[in-house]
Design a protein around this motif. Structure first.
Motif, PDB file in Angstrom:
ATOM      1  N   SER A   1       0.686  -1.156   0.037  1.00 50.69           N
ATOM      2  CA  SER A   1      -0.065  -0.119   0.186  1.00 50.69           C
ATOM      3  C   SER A   1       0.877   1.263   0.087  1.00 50.69           C
ATOM      4  O   SER A   1       0.436   2.379  -0.682  1.00 50.69           O
ATOM      5  CB  SER A   1      -0.959   0.104   1.250  1.00 50.69           C
TER       6      SER A   1
ATOM      7  N   ASN B   1       1.811   1.780  -3.626  1.00 50.43           N
ATOM      8  CA  ASN B   1       0.610   1.852  -4.589  1.00 50.43           C
ATOM      9  C   ASN B   1      -0.579   2.257  -3.594  1.00 50.43           C
ATOM     10  O   ASN B   1      -1.436   1.353  -3.542  1.00 50.43           O
ATOM     11  CB  ASN B   1       0.354   0.639  -5.333  1.00 50.43           C
TER      12      ASN B   1
ATOM     13  N   HIS C   1      -3.545   3.662  -3.712  1.00 48.61           N
ATOM     14  CA  HIS C   1      -4.774   3.564  -4.357  1.00 48.61           C
ATOM     15  C   HIS C   1      -5.075   2.196  -4.903  1.00 48.61           C
ATOM     16  O   HIS C   1      -6.345   1.935  -5.293  1.00 48.61           O
ATOM     17  CB  HIS C   1      -5.184   4.702  -5.453  1.00 48.61           C
ATOM     18  N   ARG C   2      -4.225   1.223  -4.611  1.00 49.31           N
ATOM     19  CA  ARG C   2      -4.556  -0.194  -5.108  1.00 49.31           C
ATOM     20  C   ARG C   2      -5.239  -0.708  -4.023  1.00 49.31           C
ATOM     21  O   ARG C   2      -4.904  -0.833  -3.082  1.00 49.31           O
ATOM     22  CB  ARG C   2      -3.187  -0.922  -5.106  1.00 49.31           C
ATOM     23  N   LYS C   3      -6.345  -1.472  -4.503  1.00 49.39           N
ATOM     24  CA  LYS C   3      -7.357  -2.190  -3.653  1.00 49.39           C
ATOM     25  C   LYS C   3      -6.696  -3.453  -3.331  1.00 49.39           C
ATOM     26  O   LYS C   3      -6.486  -4.144  -4.221  1.00 49.39           O
ATOM     27  CB  LYS C   3      -8.507  -2.330  -4.211  1.00 49.39           C
ATOM     28  N   LEU C   4      -6.407  -3.947  -2.190  1.00 51.89           N
ATOM     29  CA  LEU C   4      -6.091  -5.213  -1.775  1.00 51.89           C
ATOM     30  C   LEU C   4      -6.778  -5.733  -0.311  1.00 51.89           C
ATOM     31  O   LEU C   4      -7.343  -5.013   0.427  1.00 51.89           O
ATOM     32  CB  LEU C   4      -4.548  -4.906  -1.120  1.00 51.89           C
TER      33      LEU C   4
ATOM     34  N   GLY D   1      -5.501  -8.779  -5.071  1.00 51.10           N
ATOM     35  CA  GLY D   1      -5.405  -7.470  -5.765  1.00 51.10           C
ATOM     36  C   GLY D   1      -4.600  -7.754  -7.001  1.00 51.10           C
ATOM     37  O   GLY D   1      -3.957  -8.592  -7.298  1.00 51.10           O
ATOM     38  N   ASP D   2      -4.596  -6.698  -7.841  1.00 54.37           N
ATOM     39  CA  ASP D   2      -3.852  -6.587  -9.059  1.00 54.37           C
ATOM     40  C   ASP D   2      -2.398  -6.549  -9.070  1.00 54.37           C
ATOM     41  O   ASP D   2      -1.938  -5.385  -8.771  1.00 54.37           O
ATOM     42  CB  ASP D   2      -4.366  -5.654  -9.965  1.00 54.37           C
ATOM     43  N   LEU D   3      -1.612  -7.585  -8.524  1.00 53.48           N
ATOM     44  CA  LEU D   3      -0.260  -7.657  -8.245  1.00 53.48           C
ATOM     45  C   LEU D   3       0.418  -8.523  -9.112  1.00 53.48           C
ATOM     46  O   LEU D   3      -0.162  -9.747  -9.371  1.00 53.48           O
ATOM     47  CB  LEU D   3      -0.144  -8.083  -6.844  1.00 53.48           C
TER      48      LEU D   3
ATOM     49  N   GLU E   1       6.203  -8.429  -7.384  1.00 54.67           N
ATOM     50  CA  GLU E   1       5.744  -7.429  -6.344  1.00 54.67           C
ATOM     51  C   GLU E   1       5.465  -8.009  -5.087  1.00 54.67           C
ATOM     52  O   GLU E   1       5.870  -7.541  -3.893  1.00 54.67           O
ATOM     53  CB  GLU E   1       4.452  -6.466  -6.694  1.00 54.67           C
TER      54      GLU E   1
END
Length: 166
Positions: free
Chosen positions: A26, A29, A31-34, A47-49, A53
């Motif tokens: 976080s 990134n 703003h990434r939803k995890l 999440g889009d990982l 990463e």
């Protein structure tokens, strides 16, 4: 089952590493939803990982926890916080409404139920974090180590399974 039985302790350590990994990801990134979910064998990161990463974040998270950054084991979006808030608020509302079954009593006690529920929700924030620190996570990873990280795709959902051993 005792809080420090081998299976529970592995789950608590994985939960701490999951939270720490999410903190690391976080920060890079925001703003990434995890999301994550832990068990005795490891944890899932949703999440889009990329796998790289995830690997880097897990390695950094473990290193930082071992270096004493215990705060990384506690996360504000943990399910422990949600369960604490729901339990305290429900109990407070229930206490306020106790004995209000007579006609008109429910409406009379509604403001008290709302007030007590709000107070309970305010108390739940620090209590949830304390429960994470002392019950649902363990920032002391001990001999825990990562043995595998696998990526899975289910439609639009990207998941990584981080398998650990002690």
């Amino acid at each position: 089952m005792a809080i420090n039985s081998p299976r529970v302790l592995r789950t608590r350590r994985n939960h701490a590493l999951e939270h720490a990994s999410i903190h690391v990801l976080s920060a890079k990134n925001p703003h990434r939803k995890l999301a994550g979910h832990s068990d005795a064998g490891g944890f899932w990161l949703l999440g889009d990982l990329t796998s790289e990463e995830v690997r880097q974040a897990v390695e950094e998270a473990a290193r930082r926890l071992r270096a004493g950054e215990r705060w990384l084991a506690v996360h504000p979006n943990c399910g422990t916080n949600l369960m604490t808030a729901a339990t305290l608020s429900g109990l407070a509302g229930g206490v306020a409404m106790r004995g209000a079954s007579r006609r008109g009593g429910l409406l009379e006690r509604l403001p008290l139920a709302i007030l007590l529920s709000v107070v309970a929700l305010m108390a739940a924030r620090p209590l949830g974090a304390r429960l994470q620190e002392r019950v649902t996570t363990s920032s002391d990873l001990g001999p825990l180590h990562v043995v595998d990280i696998r990526r899975r795709q289910r439609g639009q959902l990207t998941m990584h399974r981080v398998e650990t051993r002690s």
